[in-house]
Scaffold this active site. Structure first.
Site, PDB file in Angstrom:
ATOM      1  N   SER A 266       0.839  -1.194   0.000  1.00  0.00           N
ATOM      2  CA  SER A 266       0.000   0.000   0.000  1.00  0.00           C
ATOM      3  C   SER A 266       0.876   1.248   0.000  1.00  0.00           C
ATOM      4  CB  SER A 266      -0.885  -0.002   1.241  1.00  0.00           C
ATOM      5  OG  SER A 266      -0.065   0.210   2.378  1.00  0.00           O
ATOM      6  N   LYS A 267       0.194   2.358  -0.269  1.00  0.00           N
ATOM      7  CA  LYS A 267       0.877   3.657  -0.233  1.00  0.00           C
ATOM      8  C   LYS A 267       1.508   3.874   1.136  1.00  0.00           C
ATOM      9  CE  LYS A 267      -2.369   6.564  -1.211  1.00  0.00           C
ATOM     10  NZ  LYS A 267      -3.324   7.567  -1.607  1.00  0.00           N
ATOM     11  N   ARG A 268       0.792   3.425   2.152  1.00  0.00           N
ATOM     12  CA  ARG A 268       1.284   3.615   3.519  1.00  0.00           C
ATOM     13  C   ARG A 268       2.597   2.872   3.759  1.00  0.00           C
ATOM     14  NH1 ARG A 268      -2.839   1.587   6.740  1.00  0.00           N
ATOM     15  NH2 ARG A 268      -4.178   1.753   4.922  1.00  0.00           N
TER      16      ARG A 268
END
Ligand code: GLU
Length: 511
Positions: A266-268
């Site tokens: 994910s982006k996170r």
């Protein structure tokens, strides 16, 4: 004509809702490799039917990413072929007839439920075992639609222009099976799938209707997409069956997810672990949220394409470095793994480092030069710059590494690692460098061999091991304990710079 004889046509069908994630670009790449291998067409279709998710700049960003990767669609909104338009919002009028056809055949129905009705349904039918009830076969007869109401009532509502959507009527007890090139036989029970909306109140189709209609009209033979779409496949298979006949349906391949350090990448993860997950920098215009890209992080497109191809696929060979043309030759969808592909940033950097080594200095020049100029270091002599690139490229994993590895060729270090020299510093060493400076000053020929000879002769005269003097000399010229051979550096930065760096370093070390 059997499907095997048809010209291969594949599509990448992004919704322009944000930046392109690794997984998205890998979908592009696998489609592209497959198309080119089969002398087929690669179509880029923009799926923008959900106007509420429209994001300014997202479509342009997709073109820019593809261009950066060296992938040119055969047909796209920018280069229309005979199956246009290539933006679904511009095809709006084409879809309604198919929705009507489904209604007439009893495969779809009008639903007049308001948002409040739907909310009430979700509250009324919520149970412990079914916490989020769906609009499906078990519920539809209790809702406001053309199945639960009389045809007169329905006609009245239509005459009064009451807003409605068109939903698919999922069959009660049907096993929907299809063959997936990666997952092989896939089966779904129709009763577990909800009655998805096909045409919305604003007359726009939803993705489910549009994707099937467009794949048909655009003569798509193979549809490769992310595994997150697998659960929608039964709806698409039924629509194919009802509208066009299963024999025309493209062959499906649902590509495995890309996994990060903890679950789906994910982006996170990118933000937390300090690596890019988007192809290029992207700033969401709605939230101003910035996500870093591989391009700007210092990846070469050749390396990016190579590492993406290997995320979830292997050629069966030892070899890991492939050009895009070699990938076109070797790729096979059957060798794509079923399980998630783990993204490893260190391995990604390894690919880039290998590609930096592999590329010619001439190919690296514009990229490295751009990066330097973005940091306000003007490069006026390309020949000199190429010598430097050649000298340090083995040490760079990212294009951005060239800066740290080579900036001292263009300006004196702002700080030098005095602590690395100080503990073993002596008055004799200080004298050595003073004398070295004056000998170098008198030198007419500024060649590596003559600098080295003067250095070594003087060290012998002073009875100091040259090895003990080379580290201080390196720190003086470079600032730290890195870089190529120190006499080579002196030669390249020139006499005046060598002397002035020695002098200013002596002041700091002698302090
Ligand atoms: N519009 C879908 C997406 O954004 C396309 C999925 C498909 O390829 O069918 O990923």
């Amino acid at each position: 004509m059997s499907s095997m004889e048809k010209k291969v046509r594949v599509r990448f069908a992004p919704s322009p809702t944000g930046g392109l994630h690794l997984g998205g670009v890998r979908t592009v790449l696998y489609n592209y490799l497959f198309a080119k291998q089969h002398q087929g067409d690669f179509v880029l279709r923009i799926e923008d039917t959900d106007q509420t998710r429209f994001v300014e700049g997202a479509e342009q960003y997709i073109y820019d990413c593809l261009t950066w990767c060296g992938i040119t669609p055969d047909e796209s909104p920018l280069q229309p072929g005979q199956f246009g338009p290539y933006r679904q919002s511009e095809r709006k009028e084409m879809y309604r007839q198919y929705a009507n056809q489904l209604i007439e055949a009893g495969y779809a129905y009008y639903a007049f439920d308001t948002p409040e009705d739907l909310e009430k349904m979700r509250a009324d039918f919520k149970t412990e075992s079914n916490p989020s009830p769906q609009y499906d076969g078990s519920i539809r007869m209790q809702m406001k639609n053309s199945l639960s109401m009389s045809s007169n009532e329905v006609q009245d509502l239509l005459n009064q222009h009451t807003p409605y959507v068109i939903r698919i009527k999922m069959p009660e007890n049907e096993t929907i099976a299809f063959h997936d090139l990666i997952h092989h036989e896939v089966r779904f029970e129709s009763a577990l799938v909800d009655d998805k909306v096909l045409l919305k109140g604003d007359g726009m189709p939803t993705y489910h209707l549009a994707v099937v209609v467009d794949d048909f009209l655009m003569k798509i033979t193979h549809a490769f997409r992310g595994e997150e779409w697998l659960s929608s496949a039964p709806v698409h298979v039924l629509l194919w069956k009802y509208l066009f006949g299963l024999e025309h349906m493209p062959q499906w391949a649902h590509l495995p997810l890309i996994m990060g350090p903890r679950g789906k990448l994910s982006k996170r993860d990118g933000a937390k672990y300090g690596f890019p997950v988007f192809a290029m920098n992207w700033t969401d215009p709605r939230s101003n949220e910035f996500t870093e890209g591989f391009k700007e992080k210092g990846f070469l497109p050749e390396a990016f394409v190579n590492l993406l191809a290997m995320l979830g696929w292997n050629s069966g060979e030892e070899k890991e470095l492939y050009t895009i043309d070699e990938l076109i030759e070797k790729f096979s969808i059957e060798r794509v793994h079923k399980s998630g592909a783990k993204f490893d940033y260190e391995k990604a950097k390894w690919f880039n480092q290998e590609w930096i080594k592999k590329l010619d200095v001439d190919d690296l020049l514009p990229l490295v030069k751009d990066m330097f100029e973005n940091k306000d270091v003007r490069i006026s002599d390309d020949v000199y710059f190429k010598t430097i690139i050649h000298l340090v490229k083995e040490r760079c994993a990212l294009i951005s590494d060239f800066y740290d590895q080579a900036v001292y060729f263009f300006m004196a270090p702002t700080e030098i690692d005095v602590a690395a020299v100080k503990p073993k510093w002596t008055i004799e060493k200080a004298n050595f460098f003073e004398e070295l400076s004056s000998k170098l000053e008198d030198l007419n020929e500024w060649e590596v061999s003559t600098i080295e000879e003067i250095f070594k002769n003087l060290a012998a005269e002073k009875n100091i091991k040259p090895g003990e003097l080379q580290l201080p000399m390196r720190i003086m010229l470079v600032g730290g304990k890195f870089g190529p051979a120190v006499f080579e550096i002196a030669h390249l930065i020139g006499k005046a710079d060598t002397l002035s760096r020695i002098q200013s370093a002596l002041i700091q070390i002698n302090e």
